[in-house]
Each structure stands twice: as structure tokens, then as C-alpha cells.
Design a protein around this motif. Structure first.
Motif, PDB file in Angstrom:
ATOM      1  N   PRO A 168      13.001  -7.426  35.385  1.00 15.60           N
ATOM      2  CA  PRO A 168      12.252  -7.110  36.602  1.00 15.60           C
ATOM      3  C   PRO A 168      12.319  -5.619  36.931  1.00 15.60           C
ATOM      4  CG  PRO A 168      13.627  -9.045  36.926  1.00 15.60           C
ATOM      5  CD  PRO A 168      14.050  -8.441  35.629  1.00 15.60           C
ATOM      6  N   ALA A 169      11.177  -4.990  37.109  1.00 14.87           N
ATOM      7  CA  ALA A 169      11.125  -3.541  37.320  1.00 14.87           C
ATOM      8  C   ALA A 169      11.863  -3.117  38.584  1.00 14.87           C
ATOM      9  CB  ALA A 169       9.676  -3.074  37.379  1.00 14.87           C
ATOM     10  N   HIS A 170      11.787  -3.916  39.645  1.00 23.39           N
ATOM     11  CA  HIS A 170      12.388  -3.495  40.911  1.00 23.39           C
ATOM     12  C   HIS A 170      13.909  -3.540  40.892  1.00 23.39           C
ATOM     13  CE1 HIS A 170      12.255  -7.879  41.284  1.00 23.39           C
ATOM     14  NE2 HIS A 170      13.184  -7.788  42.212  1.00 23.39           N
ATOM     15  N   LEU A 171      14.488  -4.163  39.842  1.00 23.88           N
ATOM     16  CA  LEU A 171      15.946  -4.250  39.740  1.00 23.88           C
ATOM     17  C   LEU A 171      16.539  -3.227  38.777  1.00 23.88           C
ATOM     18  CD1 LEU A 171      16.503  -8.131  39.634  1.00 23.88           C
ATOM     19  CD2 LEU A 171      16.684  -6.596  41.612  1.00 23.88           C
ATOM     20  N   THR A 172      15.717  -2.618  37.943  1.00 23.59           N
ATOM     21  CA  THR A 172      16.219  -1.704  36.918  1.00 23.59           C
ATOM     22  C   THR A 172      15.996  -0.253  37.311  1.00 23.59           C
ATOM     23  OG1 THR A 172      14.129  -1.613  35.711  1.00 23.59           O
ATOM     24  CG2 THR A 172      15.647  -3.409  35.138  1.00 23.59           C
TER      25      THR A 172
END
Length: 257
Positions: A143-147
Motif C-alpha cells: 500500500p502506497a500510503h504506508l510505505t
């Protein structure tokens, strides 16, 4: 007679396909979503045709309609196409020496990722000697928002585009119970990324691991990829690491351009 024949030959064989591709190209070149009327005017396409084509593109996820703003922008399917191009050999070939150099220089694992919808896809992974294996192996989606890589790229996107990708709380997933869970939290996080120039992640993907990343931008300022370094919760000079990541991202940005 030959002049007329040449003009006929240059006409699109499939007008609808030609108009659709022109719409997508025009949206990609704009810094933010625009109104359908502006598309019709800029491209000299009948407004009714523009609306029909946009409706079809929306069904397939290539565009999104921001109803409140009465604007149209690129959708997640367009991001997937862009990511598919970016995953081709040129970007990986250009980035691999820089990523390997980071791993050697810092003694920590480094990687290169591209956006794919609301995910990041890792295309280069260089594990440092005697460092644990990471989940960011080549081909892995997260997930982009977590990395850190995803946050770096999201921060480089127009704000309206981020809002289209994350319209409400249902757009967010979690792995370790950390990280943003609603649009307002993501907006604040990305504001901090823009302010500092780097994105960080601390245990949102795997507990005990931290990352710092910087975006790689193309000639239009669009985030083509992101470079990151990941380490365990040990004594690491975060400032020095961030500086090295930013330097590598700037070099790759120049090469991409």
C-alpha cells in the motif's frame, strides 16, 4: 489530386480511438484535473463526444470525475499504464547502479519502486551484507500510503489527484495498526513530506523496520519512481541516510529526463 489523397490518408482511421488517446494525453500533461468543456475547447472535439468518451474512460478507471470541482483527472488505470512503462528495463537499468551504490555506501538495504494505482511496485532491490530480508522484493506490491516510497511519490502528485486516489476511509488499508486511516491524516502526512523533502516510514509495513525515501521526477515534475533505504531499529544516522537517498533520487531524476 495527390494533395487531397494525402490529407485523406492522414485522417485517423478510428476517430473515437484517436480522440480518446488525445484526451488521455492532454490530461497527463495538465498539472491538475480540468473541466470537460476545457477539454472540448483545447482539443477541438464536440462537447457531447467528450462527455461520452469520458464516461467510458471512467467505467474502465482511466479517468475520475471530481464532482465537487466539476473536473476530470487521470484514474488508477492510467497510473497502472504509467507504472507498466516505468517498470520496463530502462528505469530499472538506470536505477540499479544508484540503488546498489546506496546499499554499499550506507550498509543498509535499498530499493526502487514505482506507483501502480494505490500500491507501490518494487522493481529493484539491493540487500546489504548481513542485513535481514525485507518484504520489498522485486515484484512485491504494498500500500502506497504506508510505505516511504509511496508517500514520497504521493507527495509529488497534485493534491486533487491524491484526493481522487483516496476519496474516503474505505480507500485505506493497514498492516501493523499504524499509518493514516482517513484522507485528512494522509493530507497532513504528505504536507510534512513536502516540507521536509523526504518521506519516512516507521513500522507501518513491518514492525522493527524504518525507511526513508525520495521521489524521482520526470521532465514534467511527475513522480516516475522513488528510491528508499530500509533498516532495523538500530543506531543509524537518519540525517546522513536521508541526504544520501535525496542525492541518489536527484541523480536518477536527471537521467530519467
Amino acid at each position: 489530386m495527390s494533395v487531397i489523397s494525402d490529407e485523406v490518408d492522414r485522417r485517423p482511421q478510428v476517430p473515437a480511438a484517436d480522440q480518446t488517446l488525445r484526451i488521455l494525453r492532454h490530461l497527463a500533461r495538465r498539472p491538475a484535473p480540468i473541466a470537460a468543456s476545457a477539454l472540448a475547447r483545447d482539443l477541438d472535439i464536440p462537447r457531447s463526444t467528450v462527455y461520452h468518451l469520458l464516461a467510458t474512460l471512467e467505467e474502465h478507471g482511466f479517468v475520475v470525475h471530481l464532482a465537487q470541482d466539476r473536473r476530470w483527472g487521470l484514474g488508477t488505470s492510467a497510473f497502472e499504464l504509467a507504472g507498466g512503462y516505468a517498470r520496463q528495463e530502462p528505469l530499472a537499468r538506470l536505477g540499479r547502479p544508484l540503488v546498489a551504490g546506496l546499499a554499499d555506501r550506507l550498509g543498509e538495504s535499498a530499493h526502487l519502486a514505482v506507483m501502480s494505482g494505490r500500491d507501490v511496485l518494487y522493481i529493484v532491490e539491493e540487500r546489504a551484507v548481513r542485513r535481514p530480508a525485507l518484504v520489498t522484493d522485486v515484484g512485491v506490491r504494498l500500500p502506497a500510503h504506508l510505505t516511504a516510497t509511496g508517500r514520497a511519490m504521493l507527495a509529488a502528485l497534485p493534491k486533487v489527484q491524491v484526493r481522487a486516489l483516496y476519496p474516503d476511509a474505505s480507500s485505506f488499508t493497514e498492516r501493523t495498526g499504524r499509518g493514516p486511516r482517513k484522507p485528512s491524516e494522509l493530507r497532513e502526512l504528505l504536507r510534512m513530506v513536502r516540507q521536509s523533502g523526504v518521506a519516512t516510514e516507521d513500522g507501518e509495513i513491518t514492525e522493527g523496520f524504518r525507511s526513508v525515501a525520495a521521489a524521482v521526477t520526470d521532465h514534467a515534475g511527475w513522480p516516475a519512481a522513488a528510491i528508499a533505504v530500509t533498516w532495523t531499529d538500530t543506531a543509524v544516522d537518519a540525517g546522513r541516510t536521508a541526504d544520501a537517498v535525496v542525492e541518489a533520487a536527484e541523480v536518477l531524476s536527471q537521467r530519467v529526463r
